[in-house]
Design a protein around this motif. Structure first.
Motif, mmCIF file in Angstrom:
data_model
loop_
_atom_site.group_PDB
_atom_site.id
_atom_site.type_symbol
_atom_site.label_atom_id
_atom_site.label_comp_id
_atom_site.label_asym_id
_atom_site.label_seq_id
_atom_site.Cartn_x
_atom_site.Cartn_y
_atom_site.Cartn_z
ATOM 1 N N VAL A 113 13.260 33.087 -0.931
ATOM 2 C CA VAL A 113 12.301 32.376 -1.695
ATOM 3 C C VAL A 113 10.793 32.175 -0.890
ATOM 4 N N THR A 114 10.888 31.782 0.086
ATOM 5 C CA THR A 114 9.561 31.650 0.770
ATOM 6 C C THR A 114 8.747 32.957 1.031
ATOM 7 N N GLU A 115 9.463 34.098 1.640
ATOM 8 C CA GLU A 115 8.839 35.311 2.010
ATOM 9 C C GLU A 115 8.942 36.281 0.795
ATOM 10 N N LYS A 116 9.843 36.057 -0.228
ATOM 11 C CA LYS A 116 9.934 36.639 -1.350
ATOM 12 C C LYS A 116 10.501 38.012 -1.022
ATOM 13 N N LYS A 117 11.367 38.396 0.034
ATOM 14 C CA LYS A 117 11.741 39.612 0.127
ATOM 15 C C LYS A 117 13.083 39.739 -0.631
ATOM 16 N N ASN A 118 13.475 41.090 -0.594
ATOM 17 C CA ASN A 118 14.928 41.377 -1.178
ATOM 18 C C ASN A 118 15.809 41.698 -0.119
ATOM 19 N N PHE A 119 17.262 41.544 -0.589
ATOM 20 C CA PHE A 119 18.314 41.765 0.376
ATOM 21 C C PHE A 119 19.228 42.872 -0.455
ATOM 22 N N THR A 120 19.512 43.753 0.608
ATOM 23 C CA THR A 120 20.517 45.004 0.119
ATOM 24 C C THR A 120 21.764 44.351 0.859
ATOM 25 N N PHE A 121 22.779 45.192 0.528
ATOM 26 C CA PHE A 121 24.317 44.762 0.858
ATOM 27 C C PHE A 121 24.702 45.731 1.949
ATOM 28 N N LEU A 122 25.663 45.065 2.799
ATOM 29 C CA LEU A 122 26.288 46.028 3.908
ATOM 30 C C LEU A 122 27.866 45.857 3.495
ATOM 31 N N PRO A 123 28.406 47.170 3.217
ATOM 32 C CA PRO A 123 29.739 47.195 3.230
ATOM 33 C C PRO A 123 30.677 46.987 4.176
ATOM 34 N N ALA A 127 33.636 24.667 -4.491
ATOM 35 C CA ALA A 127 32.410 24.544 -5.469
ATOM 36 C C ALA A 127 31.176 24.921 -4.924
ATOM 37 N N PRO A 128 30.396 25.383 -5.581
ATOM 38 C CA PRO A 128 29.009 25.964 -4.980
ATOM 39 C C PRO A 128 28.170 24.698 -5.148
ATOM 40 N N LEU A 129 27.175 24.382 -4.169
ATOM 41 C CA LEU A 129 26.249 23.355 -3.997
ATOM 42 C C LEU A 129 24.832 23.883 -4.779
ATOM 43 N N LEU A 130 24.363 24.662 -4.321
ATOM 44 C CA LEU A 130 23.116 25.112 -4.601
ATOM 45 C C LEU A 130 23.097 26.629 -5.439
ATOM 46 N N LEU A 131 22.339 26.669 -6.403
ATOM 47 C CA LEU A 131 22.383 28.164 -7.169
ATOM 48 C C LEU A 131 20.800 28.537 -7.017
ATOM 49 N N LEU A 132 20.830 29.683 -6.850
ATOM 50 C CA LEU A 132 19.512 30.419 -6.571
ATOM 51 C C LEU A 132 19.266 31.343 -7.599
ATOM 52 N N PRO A 133 18.571 31.404 -8.870
ATOM 53 C CA PRO A 133 18.383 32.531 -9.829
ATOM 54 C C PRO A 133 18.166 33.831 -9.101
ATOM 55 N N ILE A 134 18.904 35.011 -9.502
ATOM 56 C CA ILE A 134 18.244 36.151 -8.846
ATOM 57 C C ILE A 134 18.685 37.170 -9.690
ATOM 58 N N ASP A 135 17.911 38.536 -9.354
ATOM 59 C CA ASP A 135 18.116 39.629 -10.285
ATOM 60 C C ASP A 135 18.755 40.703 -9.241
ATOM 61 N N LEU A 136 19.733 41.585 -9.946
ATOM 62 C CA LEU A 136 20.124 42.781 -9.227
ATOM 63 C C LEU A 136 19.119 43.863 -9.638
ATOM 64 N N VAL A 137 18.452 44.673 -8.741
ATOM 65 C CA VAL A 137 17.194 45.459 -9.043
ATOM 66 C C VAL A 137 17.560 46.781 -8.079
ATOM 67 N N ALA A 170 19.821 45.932 -4.911
ATOM 68 C CA ALA A 170 19.209 44.735 -4.060
ATOM 69 C C ALA A 170 19.079 43.478 -4.977
ATOM 70 N N ILE A 171 19.157 42.373 -4.217
ATOM 71 C CA ILE A 171 18.743 41.123 -4.927
ATOM 72 C C ILE A 171 17.599 40.608 -4.648
ATOM 73 N N ARG A 172 16.772 40.034 -5.727
ATOM 74 C CA ARG A 172 15.375 39.365 -5.480
ATOM 75 C C ARG A 172 15.377 38.143 -6.254
ATOM 76 N N TRP A 173 14.681 37.022 -5.775
ATOM 77 C CA TRP A 173 14.751 35.861 -6.601
ATOM 78 C C TRP A 173 13.855 36.087 -7.737
#
Length: 520
Positions: free
Chosen positions: A58-68, A175-185, A194-197
């Motif tokens: 959110v703050t830095e607007k960076k994307n995350f990939t996944f590590l299996p 149960a989840p407490l916070l939910l951040l809307p994301i895209d899978l790109v 990767a996911i991005r906000w």
């Protein structure tokens, strides 16, 4: 029935209908995340820090990939034992534990934080094959939901509330407490997901808050309007811990996270229909339309809306002047009546099978409403229905009237740009309409005059239209016909014509018996 009793009756009926929208059972993943279920379409994230993930997304607007996960190879003896016992699982669906780096080998000396907590990869416990398959399935389904419904329901759930379900053998649920809307790109089919906000507002779990309040008397803290920028996840989780401190066995796992689908649609409808959330002057309990929906019988004094329009013999041109024909696409008589009813403020339902041009009618209703200075909220269950109308308006140069609120384009920057474009349009000009309307009025009068003369009654009480219809029904004469004239036939009354028709029928009957006179 007095007004207070009537409002109480409407409130009870409205509350009964609202409860049908509310799902506070464990089937709702906003209440209980199906952790461990292979068919749950979620990806769990392990050994990450929620504050670091939130900051980078959110703050830095960076994307995350996944590590299996880094699979641990089981011994052949253990594998043989599983096979003999019949408990061997399909390796494609099996979650494999992650071998995490040792803390002393994974610490950044500058920050004192583990490198695995500050990198751009989210750790999972899935094998590479299973991870890619789940990401691919989530990506495709998220795209389908956006295309069909126009909304995004793919979120990164940050932080869990572990609570005890006393109604089900004291089962522990998350149960989840916070939910951040994301895209899978991903850039191409060969790249990693990767996911991005999505640059949309962070959501708290309203369904969970409602369940906690109703069943446990716990008031979970909710996000405020000022919680979007510079949000402190640790402070929020601390407030949740304070709210549940008197409930044994309950806890907050602030660093637990997962990616999956979470839908708020029905709960938001439930909240919107709460009469207490509306100003007293706009209470739904006093709304005439809601009253007519909820009460089986119309109350005394609630007269049905008068409708002076008909759909059979109505002469529309006599009631609608040329200056009011503001249709941007073609409309027949029934569509024109529907448009006029809406312009008069009537409530109506328009039904019709596919292909009956309902979208054209809606486009005309939207354009005429805007012309009349009104605002239009156009809703549809699927995005395709919205796109059809929008495309019709764009084809007529009116696409700038539309502001997309809930679609894959509805980001803050896009909304701001659309508002800017509309604001800079200025007022519409219609200098040439006066001459066009005059020409159109003359042509319409000419055509209507022809139709009126064609339908005018003659002395026989039959119009030219009726006479042509009879000829069309009976067909053109065939072969040798007797040329017989009936003097003054055009002046016969209906009774005289009927008498002559009876004589002719009698003559035909006798001629069939006698035969052709030329052969006598």
């Amino acid at each position: 029935m007095d007004s207070s009793s009537l409002e109480k009756l409407i409130k009870n009926q409205l509350d009964d209908n609202r409860r049908e929208l509310l799902d506070l059972s464990s089937r709702n993943r906003l209440i209980s995340i199906p952790i461990g279920s292979k068919s749950a379409r979620i990806i769990q994230v392990f050994d990450e820090k929620s504050d670091e993930v939130f900051k980078r997304l959110v703050t830095e607007k960076k994307n995350f990939t996944f590590l299996p996960g880094k699979g641990q190879v089981a011994s052949s003896v253990a594998q043989q034992t599983e096979i003999e016992l019949g408990v061997a699982q399909d390796s494609q669906d099996e979650e494999i534990l992650v071998d995490l780096p040792l803390p002393e080998d994974d610490t950044d000396p500058a920050t004192g934080k583990a490198k695995r907590h500050t990198d751009s990869r989210l750790q999972t416990r899935l094998s590479p094959e299973v991870l890619q398959r789940r990401l691919f399935d989530l990506h495709n389904e998220a795209r389908t939901i956006i295309e069909e419904q126009g909304v995004n329901i793919l979120y990164l759930a940050i932080g869990y509330l572990k609570w005890i379900d006393s109604s089900n053998a004291n089962t522990e649920r998350a149960a989840p407490l916070l939910l951040l809307p994301i895209d899978l790109v991903r850039s191409s089919a060969s790249d990693r997901f990767a996911i991005r906000w999505r640059e949309e507002d962070l959501q708290d779990n309203l369904s969970l808050a409602e369940k906690m309040d109703i069943e446990f008397g716990v008031a979970l803290p909710l996000l405020g309007d000022d919680d979007s920028d510079g949000f402190d996840t640790d402070a929020y989780f601390a407030r949740v811990e304070k709210a549940i401190e008197n409930l044994p066995g309950w806890s907050v796992e602030k660093d637990s996270m997962c990616i999956g689908f979470f839908s708020f649609a029905k709960f938001l409808m439930y909240k919107d229909l709460d009469a207490a959330s509306w100003p007293e002057s706009q209470s739904p309990l006093r709304h005439a339309l809601i009253r007519r929906f909820l009460l089986a019988d119309t109350e005394p004094g609630d007269e049905e809306e008068s409708n002076t329009w008909t759909t059979g013999t109505e002469r529309l041109d006599e009631r609608i002047p040329v200056e009011r024909l503001d249709h941007v696409v073609d409309a027949d008589s029934s569509q024109t009546i529907a448009i006029e009813l809406v312009r008069e403020g009537k409530n109506l339902v328009i039904q019709g099978p596919p292909g009956t041009r309902k979208s054209q009618t809606i486009a005309n209703i939207v354009s005429t409403a805007v012309l009349d200075g009104k605002k239009v909220l156009f809703l549809a269950e699927k995005l395709a229905a919205l796109d059809v109308v929008k495309q019709r308006l764009e084809k007529e140069g009116l696409g700038v009237l539309c502001l997309e609120l809930h679609s894959n384009k509805a980001r803050k920057s896009a909304v701001a740009n659309e508002l800017k474009d509309t604001w800079e349009l200025g007022s519409p000009t219609a200098d040439e309409l006066t001459s066009i309307n005059g020409t159109l009025s003359g042509q319409r009068t000419l055509l209507n005059g022809h139709a009126a003369r064609f339908h005018a009654l003659a002395a026989t009480d039959r119009s030219a239209f009726d006479q042509v219809s009879l000829l069309a029904y009976h067909g053109q004469p065939q072969g040798q016909e007797i040329d017989i004239s009936f003097p003054q036939a055009e002046r016969w009354s209906r009774q005289e014509a009927a008498d002559q028709e009876t004589i002719l029928k009698d003559l035909v009957m006798r001629a069939e018996v006698v035969g052709d006179p030329s052969t006598h």
